[in-house]
Design an enzyme around this catalytic site. Structure first.
Site, short mmCIF file in Angstrom:
data_model
loop_
_atom_site.label_atom_id
_atom_site.label_comp_id
_atom_site.label_asym_id
_atom_site.label_seq_id
_atom_site.Cartn_x
_atom_site.Cartn_y
_atom_site.Cartn_z
N GLU A 1 -1.93 -2.52 -7.90
CA GLU A 1 -3.17 -2.82 -7.17
C GLU A 1 -3.67 -1.53 -6.55
O GLU A 1 -2.93 -0.55 -6.46
CB GLU A 1 -2.93 -3.89 -6.10
CG GLU A 1 -1.92 -3.50 -5.01
CD GLU A 1 -2.49 -2.64 -3.89
OE1 GLU A 1 -3.70 -2.74 -3.63
OE2 GLU A 1 -1.72 -1.87 -3.29
N SER B 1 0.85 -1.19 0.00
CA SER B 1 0.00 0.00 0.00
C SER B 1 0.89 1.25 0.00
O SER B 1 1.69 1.43 -0.91
CB SER B 1 -0.96 -0.03 1.19
OG SER B 1 -1.98 0.94 1.05
N HIS C 1 -5.22 -5.30 -1.62
CA HIS C 1 -5.85 -5.11 -0.31
C HIS C 1 -6.89 -6.21 -0.07
O HIS C 1 -8.09 -5.96 0.03
CB HIS C 1 -6.49 -3.73 -0.23
CG HIS C 1 -5.51 -2.61 -0.06
ND1 HIS C 1 -4.65 -2.23 -1.07
CD2 HIS C 1 -5.24 -1.81 1.00
CE1 HIS C 1 -3.90 -1.22 -0.64
NE2 HIS C 1 -4.23 -0.95 0.61
#
Length: 345
Positions: A245, A139, A315
């Site tokens: 992502e 992330s 995630h």
């Protein structure tokens, strides 16, 4: 429990602080492999981005202990500065202290959130290269991954943060990356993902462009990659496999970020593109928006290279760990990524 009184008596980092912008030119050396982790190793927990609540920190500590590791809490891990886990100086101090301490065998981000990119101008990349060790997170941690890959030349690991849920799939791939590597390791879809795809399109695996590609792995969170455009930390793309992502972004925002990547980067230089599960990025029912998959196909479908959506990273609970900077093979037919060279010593 008071957020500043979490028991930090487990262990604390004691190495000296190293500040200042160093290693300010892209590393021309070969990618450096960190030593593998072993049971009983001390591993530092840091929060280089957002503040972590007690429940999350307790979970991170237990996760490391369950892996047979001894968690070492950064000295400033209970600091806070608004939503950040302390000031930039405090978060950077923990990062540098743990990386420079020879007794610490790995540095693990307890959570993501926002804030890693603020640290980059003062990260000591030369010190990192002198002290190669496992570095894990995803992330917002993408900002640190791509900067370390470019300026320290160290292989790092895009995988769960300390407070992630370690499912059987997540733990299996994490342990293979950090503890017990094997030759030509193939990363396949999580078994439960096929079941989830029956109910949620976002878990569907879709081949955008058929084929097989080989190249070094580079990438991470799409939002962080897009925000790095125009800075000196953006990765080089020539003959590489870009993996991406994201979470909680509407399709038009995915469109905007992919459009920015296309206009700022020579995406045509890539060998291939692997996309993870973009959780919570679907269009709403009744919306005039293109769907998530339609948006991705519209923005990337004309590129002449293998492209696939929906591999098991992002995630989501079932996530693989990807070693950044390692040569890999992307096969859209088998929906897999195979690592073609060692990723840890």
């Amino acid at each position: 429990m008071n957020r500043r009184t979490f028991n930090t008596t487990l262990l604390t980092a004691t190495a000296g602080l190293s500040l200042g912008m160093k290693g300010n030119s892209e590393s021309k050396k070969s990618m450096l492999l960190p030593p593998r982790l072993r049971a009983g190793d001390q591993v530092g927990l840091i929060t280089p981005a957002s503040y972590i609540e007690d429940e999350g920190l307790e979970k991170a500590v237990k996760n490391l202990e369950n892996l047979g590791l001894k968690p070492v809490l950064g000295k400033n891990i209970r600091a806070d500065y608004g939503s950040l886990a302390g000031s930039d100086e405090q978060r950077l101090a923990d990062f540098h202290q743990l990386f420079s301490n020879p007794e610490i065998k790995g540095v693990w981000c307890a959570r993501g959130g926002y804030g890693c990119a603020r640290l980059l101008p003062k990260v000591d990349f030369k010190m990192i290269r002198r002290n190669p060790k496992v570095f894990v997170g995803y992330s917002d941690v993408t900002a640190l991954h791509i900067a370390i890959q470019r300026y320290a030349g160290l292989v790092t690991y895009h995988g769960p943060v300390g407070s992630s849920t370690l499912t059987d799939y997540t733990r299996e791939h994490l342990e293979k990356m950090l503890f017990s590597p094997v030759d030509n390791y193939s990363i396949d879809l999580a078994p439960l993902q096929k079941e989830k795809a029956l109910e949620e399109e976002v878990y569907t695996t879709k081949i955008i462009r058929l084929g097989v590609a080989e190249g070094q792995l580079v990438g991470g969170n799409l939002t962080l990659l897009a925000s790095a455009l125009g800075t000196k930390y953006t990765p080089k793309l020539k003959n590489k496999i870009l993996f991406m992502e994201d979470v909680g972004e509407k399709p038009y925002r995915i469109d905007r970020m992919l459009t920015s990547l296309r206009q700022a980067w020579p995406l045509s230089d890539l060998a291939g593109i692997a996309m993870g599960v973009f959780a919570g990025c679907e269009s709403k029912n009744g919306s005039r928006s293109l769907s998530l998959l339609e948006t991705i196909e519209d923005r990337l479908g004309d590129l002449d290279m293998p492209i696939i959506y929906g591999l098991s990273f992002g995630h989501v609970d079932d996530m693989c760990t990807l070693p950044m900077g390692i040569k890999a093979r992307l096969d859209t037919t088998s929906k897999s990524i195979t690592l073609l060279e060692p990723w840890i010593k």
